[in-house]
Design an enzyme around this catalytic site. Structure first.
Site, short mmCIF file in Angstrom:
data_model
loop_
_atom_site.label_atom_id
_atom_site.label_comp_id
_atom_site.label_asym_id
_atom_site.label_seq_id
_atom_site.Cartn_x
_atom_site.Cartn_y
_atom_site.Cartn_z
CB CYS A 3 -0.92 0.01 1.22
SG CYS A 3 -1.92 1.50 1.34
CB CYS A 11 -3.72 6.12 4.86
SG CYS A 11 -5.15 5.18 5.50
CB CYS A 14 -4.20 -1.17 7.20
SG CYS A 14 -5.65 -1.21 6.13
CD GLN A 211 -20.20 -8.85 10.12
OE1 GLN A 211 -19.27 -8.05 10.05
NE2 GLN A 211 -20.63 -9.33 11.27
CG PHE A 240 -28.16 -7.55 19.32
CD1 PHE A 240 -28.33 -6.22 19.68
CD2 PHE A 240 -28.07 -8.50 20.33
CE1 PHE A 240 -28.39 -5.84 21.02
CE2 PHE A 240 -28.13 -8.15 21.66
CZ PHE A 240 -28.29 -6.82 22.01
CB CYS A 337 -17.13 -7.00 16.45
SG CYS A 337 -18.11 -5.76 17.31
#
Length: 379
Positions: A3, A11, A14, A211, A240, A337
């Site tokens: 990247c 950035c 990640c 997702q 949920f 999560c």
């Protein structure tokens, strides 16, 4: 994954990208196991992801000016960084950025300037269906003054962006870090984007949660279905439930009733549309908060033996944990999560023990992960 944005330091979304992917998986597994230390259970092998082009959704801050828009993120000084070539996105999304920039230039829509608190266009949200590369595009605007001009431009945009299926405008008028407002105006004839997971149709509306990693989500739902089939309950609740991912996947292994509960009426409408299309007679979905539902559930003539829960990052909380712990529910399949909130919730449900767990790497190159856990009643 290579990247250029990460290598230049422009950035760092990640955060783990400098680590080889195999090392990332080991770290995630260790983090999740550490969070649940002392709670028992067998850990199954982690489910990996593709390293690039795995995201089905792009959330792009719109910066710059109407003649030279920038799609990406804001830096520490609230200046824009263009991320149009981000390798997380599949080709269908990256190829949509330039036609959308052309639309902004053509109509002269001023991007919102955070520092000056002026301008109109705050975000572009793009979701792709991997079925056929069709797109749902949302424009988050400060006011509704551009709606008719966008509607009049729709034929031009569609010619430039032939995969466009759904276009909507969301109005978010306040100067706060809030992604979307209450008002949503759909400009296309189609109102939903259809995405198939494991052969099942899901009809996404603009505000629907889904997702962001389609291929790993398929494995998550398939695994949950196999665990439910092992238990073989007569009835099941899906709390949920969102657009019905777990409920719809499990319906064919439940002889009785499957009940899905979700606070978002838009998500429930999507789930109901899928159930109708599939001809499922044993599935019902209801737009209620989970705690509101359990207040009503105490008067129901029968409780299910199995409950699937997929709460937000904060977890189930004291009330819902107490309800499940004191109920006749025998098995809880918990999709989380956040392994830390999962661990807190398990401590608040001493009547259950962790039997097995599996990590799903829905979010490569970051510290985030999804854990699927099976809890079985011991007292």
């Amino acid at each position: 994954m290579h990247c250029a944005y990460f290598e230049r330091g422009t950035c760092r979304s990640c955060g783990w990208l400098a680590d080889p992917y195999a090392d990332q998986l080991q770290r995630k597994m260790a983090r999740c196991q550490s969070a649940l230390t002392g709670l028992g259970g067998v850990w199954l092998p982690i489910v990996p992801s593709a390293e690039t082009a795995f995201r089905n959704k792009a959330k792009m801050v719109v910066c710059g000016d109407a003649s030279s828009p920038c799609l990406g993120i804001l830096d520490a000084d609230d200046d824009g960084i263009d991320l149009s070539n981000c390798p997380l996105y599949p080709t269908a999304i990256t190829e949509a950025f330039e036609p959308l920039k052309q639309m902004i230039r053509r109509l002269g829509i001023p991007p919102y300037d955070v520092k000056k608190r002026q301008g109109e266009l705050k975000y572009l949200l793009i979701t792709v269906s991997e079925d056929d590369d069709s797109l749902m595009v949302r424009l988050v605007l400060r006011s509704d003054i551009w709606i008719e001009r966008l509607r009049a431009d729709l034929s031009t945009l569609t010619a430039d962006l032939p995969h466009l299926a759904v276009l909507s405008v969301n109005i978010q008028p306040v100067h706060q870090a809030i992604l979307e407002g209450e008002q949503e105006v759909i400009l296309t004839d189609r109102e939903t984007l259809t995405v198939h997971l494991n052969g099942l149709p899901f009809h996404l509306r603009p505000k629907s949660f889904f997702q962001t990693n389609t291929r790993v989500a398929e494995q998550l739902y398939a695994t949950a279905r196999s665990w439910v089939a092992e238990v073989a309950p007569v009835h099941m609740w899906d709390l949920f439930c969102g657009v019905g991912g777990f409920a719809l996947h499990c319906a064919d292994v439940i002889p009785g009733q499957v009940t899905g509960i979700e606070i978002s009426a838009e998500a429930i409408a999507s789930a109901q549309q899928s159930a109708l299309e599939l001809g499922l007679k044993n599935v019902s979905f209801h737009a209620l908060g989970a705690n509101e539902f359990i207040d009503q559930a105490v008067s129901l003539p029968q409780m299910p033996a199995l409950v699937v829960v997929n709460p937000p990052r904060r977890g189930l909380g004291v009330g819902l944990c107490a309800f499940l712990d004191e109920s006749v529910v025998q098995t809880v399949i918990y999709s989380s999560c956040n392994p830390e909130s999962l661990a807190r919730d398990l401590v608040m449900m001493p009547g259950f023990e962790l039997v097995k767990a599996q990590v799903f790497d829905l979010f490569p190159h970051t510290a985030h992960s999804e854990v699927l856990a099976m809890l079985v009643r011991v007292r």
